[in-house]
Design a protein around this motif. Structure first.
Motif, PDB file in Angstrom:
ATOM      1  N   TYR A 216       0.902  -1.205  -0.086  1.00 10.97           N
ATOM      2  CA  TYR A 216      -0.055   0.081   0.091  1.00 10.97           C
ATOM      3  C   TYR A 216       0.719   1.340   0.027  1.00 10.97           C
TER       4      TYR A 216
ATOM      5  N   THR B 263       0.120   5.611   1.183  1.00 12.95           N
ATOM      6  CA  THR B 263      -1.113   6.298   2.185  1.00 12.95           C
ATOM      7  C   THR B 263      -0.599   7.796   1.989  1.00 12.95           C
TER       8      THR B 263
ATOM      9  N   THR C 216      -5.211   4.965   4.652  1.00 12.39           N
ATOM     10  CA  THR C 216      -4.923   3.852   3.863  1.00 12.39           C
ATOM     11  C   THR C 216      -3.920   2.852   4.823  1.00 12.39           C
TER      12      THR C 216
ATOM     13  N   GLY D 205      -3.562  -1.602  -1.528  1.00 13.03           N
ATOM     14  CA  GLY D 205      -4.275  -0.553  -0.991  1.00 13.03           C
ATOM     15  C   GLY D 205      -3.716   0.809  -1.707  1.00 13.03           C
TER      16      GLY D 205
ATOM     17  N   PRO E  61      -4.673   5.302  -1.622  1.00 13.14           N
ATOM     18  CA  PRO E  61      -5.613   6.251  -1.775  1.00 13.14           C
ATOM     19  C   PRO E  61      -6.180   6.740  -3.141  1.00 13.14           C
TER      20      PRO E  61
ATOM     21  N   GLY F  42      -8.809   0.981   0.138  1.00 12.79           N
ATOM     22  CA  GLY F  42      -8.312   2.312   0.226  1.00 12.79           C
ATOM     23  C   GLY F  42      -9.104   3.328   0.688  1.00 12.79           C
ATOM     24  N   SER F  43      -8.669   4.298   1.273  1.00 10.06           N
ATOM     25  CA  SER F  43      -9.261   5.730   1.709  1.00 10.06           C
ATOM     26  C   SER F  43      -9.469   6.630   0.649  1.00 10.06           C
TER      27      SER F  43
END
Ligand code: FEO
Length: 400
Positions: free
Chosen positions: A255, A257, A262, A306, A308, A339-340
């Motif tokens: 990921y 972030t 995330t 993941g 964002p 993910g955010s």
């Protein structure tokens, strides 16, 4: 000091590149070596050269054994410039008219790199050259990993000069595998996962072909890293295993972030996977180099990615990683995305599309959260991870 003899009359004249840290996008934390070999017999042969900037060092190493002009011919097992880069200097020094032995594709590819009209002698699989008491036999290894790649086998010595095959980006004081121990296998695996993975089908066939030829292989000398002296079968067996791409019962959560949302999801998902009894590691794309991550992914059954959402798309490091991984064509994985996002949230779907292109089936629908995950979302991430962990644990074929 005279260069080391790896066998009577066969000298290692290559160089160590202690300081390289990025080899065309591959992290080389311990540097690498560009191995080259000088064989003295009634005729003298040089197998491969080194990167262009190390040409002086190569020629100095050769000069400590013989006058370079005594080299009768050069063998180029592979055109890539970490091995062919100093050919212009070498050929100029030993004589531009000396035969340059390579595969048929090697002759074509070298001619595209060097304007000189060298005396190419293209050879095919099974062709031999006599040096005197020694015989060198050639074996084309097309697309392992370039169209021009080939091996050279020194028949009487039982030495396979394997170009990039069985190599490792490793520079240390050691010359042979037994001086390093089993930790060298990690470097060999990283090399395999990042350079050779797309060609596992061809490599498996090549290994079968080598077995059928019943070559007496007593040493394997790749062009990078240490030489396999103590038990060449060990690396041959490792390659057979790696070619099958049978994942272990583990997962990796990869990921990036922007504001740690995330990241919070990644760590909760990772905890969920661990709670299912499956080893897993979160790997932040700006903490880990992509080539280290790929080595972990190579061993794992599940790949959880993941990102964002940034400007309606993937975070750039995530896009980079997925692009890199897709080219390596990993097999036998399962995947999921999370993910955010703030207001549009396309990244998760875009990860899923990339996983689909890699033929990595989804084990869970993508998990998204708006802005910051609350306690309920963290619990959902944990459950998401636990379900992935269970899927890994129950996977047919995954080995522990
Ligand atoms: Fe080490 Fe493909 O060059």
């Amino acid at each position: 000091m005279e260069p080391l003899q790896v066998a009577p009359g066969i000298y290692s004249v290559g160089v160590r590149d202690w300081n390289i840290r990025d080899f065309h996008g591959y992290s080389t934390d311990l540097g690498t070596t560009y191995n080259a070999f000088l064989i003295l017999d009634e005729k003298v042969a040089l197998i491969d050269s080194v990167k262009k900037e190390f040409a002086d060092e190569l020629l100095a190493n050769i000069s400590r054994v013989i006058d370079p002009r005594r080299i009768d011919f050069v063998i180029s097992n592979h055109t890539e410039l970490d091995h062919a880069g100093s050919l212009a200097r070498v050929m100029h020094r030993i004589g531009e008219d000396k035969p340059l032995i390579c595969s048929k594709m090697g002759a074509k590819n070298l001619a595209r790199h060097f304007p000189q009209k060298w005396n190419y002698r293209a050879v095919g699989s099974g062709e031999e050259v006599r040096l005197g008491r020694r015989t060198l036999r050639f074996l084309e290894t097309r697309m392992i990993h370039w169209p021009d790649s080939m091996f050279t086998y020194a028949l009487e010595d039982g030495i396979l000069f394997s170009s990039d095959g069985f190599g490792q980006h490793y520079a240390g004081p050691e010359t042979f595998d037994d001086e390093v121990g089993d930790r060298i296998l990690h470097h060999a695996k990283k090399y395999f996962a990042n350079i050779l993975l797309p060609y596992t089908g061809l490599i498996a066939k090549l290994l079968q072909q080598v077995a059928e030829l019943r070559l007496d292989i007593r040493m394997i000398c790749p062009d990078h890293g240490v030489l396999w002296r103590s038990n060449p079968t060990k690396i041959l067996e490792a390659y057979r295993t790696w070619c099958r791409q049978e994942p272990g019962r583990s997962a990796v959560v990869v990921y990036d972030t922007m504001w740690h949302s995330t990241e919070k999801m990644a760590e909760a998902i990772n905890e969920g996977i661990l709670s299912a009894g499956v080893p897993s590691r979160p790997m932040h794309l700006r903490a880990w180099h992509r080539s280290e991550i790929v080595t972990e992914v190579f061993d794992a059954r599940a790949l959880v990615v993941g990102s964002p959402t940034l400007n309606n798309g993937l975070f750039p490091t995530v896009a980079d990683f997925l692009c890199y991984l897709k080219g390596l064509k990993p097999q036998n994985k399962i995947g999921a995305a999370f993910g955010s996002y703030g207001w549009s949230g396309e990244a998760v779907r875009q990860i899923e599309e990339e996983l689909e292109r890699m033929k990595i089936p989804r084990v869970q629908e993508g998990l998204r959260v708006t802005f910051v995950p609350d306690a309920e979302t963290i619990a959902a991430c944990h459950a998401f991870g636990r379900a992935i962990g269970r899927a890994v644990a129950e996977s047919p074929g995954a080995s522990s």
